[in-house]
Design a protein around this motif. Sequence first.
Motif, PDB file in Angstrom:
ATOM      1  N   HIS A   7    -122.594 -32.275  23.471  1.00 25.01           N
ATOM      2  CA  HIS A   7    -121.655 -31.424  24.208  1.00 25.01           C
ATOM      3  C   HIS A   7    -122.419 -30.806  25.371  1.00 25.01           C
ATOM      4  O   HIS A   7    -123.352 -30.034  25.177  1.00 25.01           O
ATOM      5  CB  HIS A   7    -121.087 -30.333  23.299  1.00 25.01           C
ATOM      6  N   ALA A   8    -122.033 -31.163  26.578  1.00 25.88           N
ATOM      7  CA  ALA A   8    -122.714 -30.663  27.770  1.00 25.88           C
ATOM      8  C   ALA A   8    -122.657 -29.135  27.821  1.00 25.88           C
ATOM      9  O   ALA A   8    -121.688 -28.533  27.344  1.00 25.88           O
ATOM     10  CB  ALA A   8    -122.069 -31.252  29.019  1.00 25.88           C
ATOM     11  N   PRO A   9    -123.681 -28.496  28.396  1.00 27.41           N
ATOM     12  CA  PRO A   9    -123.703 -27.028  28.478  1.00 27.41           C
ATOM     13  C   PRO A   9    -122.786 -26.505  29.577  1.00 27.41           C
ATOM     14  O   PRO A   9    -123.233 -26.153  30.665  1.00 27.41           O
ATOM     15  CB  PRO A   9    -125.178 -26.726  28.782  1.00 27.41           C
ATOM     16  N   CYS A  10    -121.490 -26.462  29.262  1.00 21.11           N
ATOM     17  CA  CYS A  10    -120.514 -26.043  30.275  1.00 21.11           C
ATOM     18  C   CYS A  10    -119.713 -24.815  29.862  1.00 21.11           C
ATOM     19  O   CYS A  10    -118.737 -24.458  30.524  1.00 21.11           O
ATOM     20  CB  CYS A  10    -119.582 -27.202  30.621  1.00 21.11           C
ATOM     21  N   LEU A  11    -120.105 -24.165  28.760  1.00 18.98           N
ATOM     22  CA  LEU A  11    -119.470 -22.914  28.372  1.00 18.98           C
ATOM     23  C   LEU A  11    -119.912 -21.804  29.324  1.00 18.98           C
ATOM     24  O   LEU A  11    -120.968 -21.883  29.965  1.00 18.98           O
ATOM     25  CB  LEU A  11    -119.857 -22.530  26.948  1.00 18.98           C
ATOM     26  N   LEU A  12    -119.121 -20.734  29.406  1.00 19.93           N
ATOM     27  CA  LEU A  12    -119.516 -19.598  30.240  1.00 19.93           C
ATOM     28  C   LEU A  12    -120.858 -19.031  29.810  1.00 19.93           C
ATOM     29  O   LEU A  12    -121.671 -18.630  30.641  1.00 19.93           O
ATOM     30  CB  LEU A  12    -118.437 -18.509  30.180  1.00 19.93           C
ATOM     31  N   ILE A  13    -121.103 -19.035  28.485  1.00 20.39           N
ATOM     32  CA  ILE A  13    -122.346 -18.465  27.980  1.00 20.39           C
ATOM     33  C   ILE A  13    -123.549 -19.377  28.198  1.00 20.39           C
ATOM     34  O   ILE A  13    -124.682 -18.982  27.941  1.00 20.39           O
ATOM     35  CB  ILE A  13    -122.238 -18.121  26.478  1.00 20.39           C
ATOM     36  N   SER A  14    -123.309 -20.606  28.667  1.00 24.00           N
ATOM     37  CA  SER A  14    -124.430 -21.527  28.888  1.00 24.00           C
ATOM     38  C   SER A  14    -124.504 -21.987  30.345  1.00 24.00           C
ATOM     39  O   SER A  14    -124.997 -23.060  30.643  1.00 24.00           O
ATOM     40  CB  SER A  14    -124.313 -22.743  27.957  1.00 24.00           C
ATOM     41  N   GLN A  15    -124.023 -21.151  31.234  1.00 22.21           N
ATOM     42  CA  GLN A  15    -123.992 -21.514  32.649  1.00 22.21           C
ATOM     43  C   GLN A  15    -125.384 -21.715  33.237  1.00 22.21           C
ATOM     44  O   GLN A  15    -125.540 -22.406  34.236  1.00 22.21           O
ATOM     45  CB  GLN A  15    -123.245 -20.455  33.452  1.00 22.21           C
TER      46      GLN A  15
END
Length: 294
Positions: free
Chosen positions: A73-81
């Motif tokens: 899962h690519a780091p595209c969450l707000l918490i992983s910007q």
Amino acid sequence: MIGGSQRMVRRPIAVGLSTASVYPENTEAAFRYAADLGYDGVELMVWAESVSQDIGAVAALVRKYAIPVQAVHAPCLLISQRVWGSDPVEKLERSVRTAETLGATTVVVHPPFRWQRKYAEGFAEQVVDLESKSSVVVAVENMFPMRADSFFGGKDKSAERLRKRGGPGAALSAFSPSYDPTDSDHAHYTLDLSHTATAGMDALELASRMGKGLEHLHLADGRGASMDEHLIPGHGSQPCAELCRQLAASDFSGQAVIEINTQNARTRRERSSMLAQALAFAREHLARSAVAGK
């Protein structure tokens, strides 16, 4: 030959565990739960935890627990910007390279945020380019809007409001061009059943629109609350069992991943029980039997 026709057994649908499902425990804990409970693999959520970002460390966990990485899962969450830098184009490419190295078949990615204008403008083309140069599938995930009723009342009240009005009501999409990835006609998709609940979408109709492009399933549930719930499948309002049975009866060649929220588990034993219950649901409803083939 039996009765003039050949009996063929289709490949079972693999069921993996998202490493996000064990939060606040870490990536290694997800591998341990997956091995202990009998999952087929894991989906690696790349986020702030350092091990999730380290290919060598993850490869060591694969060897230690004999559990493969099915998807990244690519780091595209707000918490992983800020994970893997700030350039989303480079992060998506790195996610595909990570999947290749770990032997995963799929990269899950969210549609771009509206404020990522340059990324959004070239996103569809980048996905096509990455898939043309790799055997890894880039499966774009359905998301959900920010609903006005998230500011008024709890999850039960917002779920009831959505049920009565038949949709999310006043809402704003943070994604470009939409939280529905089929608006961009991608080749491959991830269907998330918690997100369909929050968005007030018809999950079966969305799956139909995804068609043969449906490559990856995030199996969870939701009641239609304004906040993403990721309940154990069967504990919400989504047609989890019906969709699973449809996939099992079709030529679906992708995989399912349990992505539930276990943060309210008070002990590891309780978390393990939740993960085992979700796996049992998946095994029951995704089961395939021999079918006659020509």
